[in-house]
Design a protein around this motif. Structure first.
Motif, PDB file in Angstrom:
ATOM      1  N   PRO A  50      -4.491   8.853   4.779  1.00 35.78           N
ATOM      2  CA  PRO A  50      -4.113   8.403   3.504  1.00 35.78           C
ATOM      3  C   PRO A  50      -4.834   9.029   2.333  1.00 35.78           C
ATOM      4  O   PRO A  50      -5.906   9.266   2.289  1.00 35.78           O
ATOM      5  CB  PRO A  50      -4.224   6.950   3.815  1.00 35.78           C
ATOM      6  CG  PRO A  50      -4.969   6.855   4.909  1.00 35.78           C
ATOM      7  CD  PRO A  50      -5.047   8.072   5.781  1.00 35.78           C
ATOM      8  N   GLN A  51      -4.094   9.250   1.145  1.00 31.78           N
ATOM      9  CA  GLN A  51      -4.469   9.658  -0.039  1.00 31.78           C
ATOM     10  C   GLN A  51      -4.378   8.379  -0.954  1.00 31.78           C
ATOM     11  O   GLN A  51      -3.143   7.884  -1.176  1.00 31.78           O
ATOM     12  CB  GLN A  51      -4.076  11.049  -0.515  1.00 31.78           C
ATOM     13  CG  GLN A  51      -4.419  12.100   0.384  1.00 31.78           C
ATOM     14  CD  GLN A  51      -5.585  12.339   0.182  1.00 31.78           C
ATOM     15  OE1 GLN A  51      -6.356  12.465  -0.653  1.00 31.78           O
ATOM     16  NE2 GLN A  51      -6.426  12.854   1.419  1.00 31.78           N
ATOM     17  N   PRO A  52      -5.112   8.328  -1.895  1.00 30.63           N
ATOM     18  CA  PRO A  52      -4.779   7.494  -3.139  1.00 30.63           C
ATOM     19  C   PRO A  52      -3.544   7.874  -3.887  1.00 30.63           C
ATOM     20  O   PRO A  52      -2.953   6.762  -4.364  1.00 30.63           O
ATOM     21  CB  PRO A  52      -6.123   7.473  -4.093  1.00 30.63           C
ATOM     22  CG  PRO A  52      -6.994   8.210  -3.211  1.00 30.63           C
ATOM     23  CD  PRO A  52      -6.388   9.053  -2.288  1.00 30.63           C
ATOM     24  N   LEU A  54       0.329  10.085  -4.284  1.00 30.89           N
ATOM     25  CA  LEU A  54       1.287  11.017  -3.986  1.00 30.89           C
ATOM     26  C   LEU A  54       2.061  11.359  -5.276  1.00 30.89           C
ATOM     27  O   LEU A  54       2.556  10.569  -5.804  1.00 30.89           O
ATOM     28  CB  LEU A  54       2.263  10.068  -2.750  1.00 30.89           C
ATOM     29  CG  LEU A  54       3.482  11.046  -2.467  1.00 30.89           C
ATOM     30  CD1 LEU A  54       2.961  12.474  -1.957  1.00 30.89           C
ATOM     31  CD2 LEU A  54       4.376  10.384  -1.631  1.00 30.89           C
ATOM     32  N   CYS A  79       5.165   3.699  -0.168  1.00 24.95           N
ATOM     33  CA  CYS A  79       3.754   4.046  -0.925  1.00 24.95           C
ATOM     34  C   CYS A  79       2.993   2.766  -1.363  1.00 24.95           C
ATOM     35  O   CYS A  79       1.922   2.265  -1.169  1.00 24.95           O
ATOM     36  CB  CYS A  79       3.857   4.746  -2.274  1.00 24.95           C
ATOM     37  SG  CYS A  79       4.295   6.601  -1.851  1.00 24.95           S
ATOM     38  N   THR A  84      -0.659   3.444  -1.580  1.00 29.24           N
ATOM     39  CA  THR A  84      -0.783   4.944  -2.502  1.00 29.24           C
ATOM     40  C   THR A  84       0.152   4.608  -3.504  1.00 29.24           C
ATOM     41  O   THR A  84       1.137   4.235  -3.554  1.00 29.24           O
ATOM     42  CB  THR A  84      -0.063   5.856  -1.429  1.00 29.24           C
ATOM     43  OG1 THR A  84      -0.894   5.884  -0.364  1.00 29.24           O
ATOM     44  CG2 THR A  84       0.095   7.283  -1.877  1.00 29.24           C
TER      45      THR A  84
END
Length: 125
Positions: A50-52, A54, A79, A84
């Motif tokens: 996971p990334q903060p 998108l 999201c 996200t």
């Protein structure tokens, strides 16, 4: 010739990492014929760590139908559920009009320039 006329998707989707964001670039038509391409690419993204952020780079989208917009709404909901932050960058021309006409302009976090969207990843690193 549009994908509606040919029945063949005319969308290219690429992605990459930048700081704490996944950036997905769409080029062409986001319509019912292109949805499988977009959905497959997004599914691969969900399998990454996971990334903060998108960030969708929509600067090269030349057409978006109701099914394409529906998919963007679905992505926004996914999201939000996963923590996200979805950001739409390069929103001008066609995409700006579609978001305005549908009343979804304020549902998304929208930037006219992709550089402005990318700056978020620096200020929120």
């Amino acid at each position: 010739m549009s994908s509606e006329a040919t029945g063949k998707p005319t969308l290219t989707v690429t992605s990459g990492l930048s700081r704490n964001a996944i950036i997905v670039r769409l080029e062409g038509e986001l319509d019912v014929n292109a949805l499988p391409i977009f959905q497959e690419h997004v599914q691969q993204i969900w399998e990454l760590l996971p990334q903060p952020f998108l960030i969708l780079d929509l600067s090269e989208v030349s057409f978006c139908d109701s099914m394409g917009m529906n998919e963007l709404v679905h992505l926004m909901q996914r999201c939000e559920g996963g923590g996200t932050r979805l950001v739409l960058g390069g929103v001008q021309g066609v995409m700006a009009r579609v978001l305005s006409i549908t009343g979804l302009r304020h549902a998304f976090e929208v930037y006219a320039r992709i550089d402005d969207a990318l700056r978020l990843t620096v200020t929120h690193a």
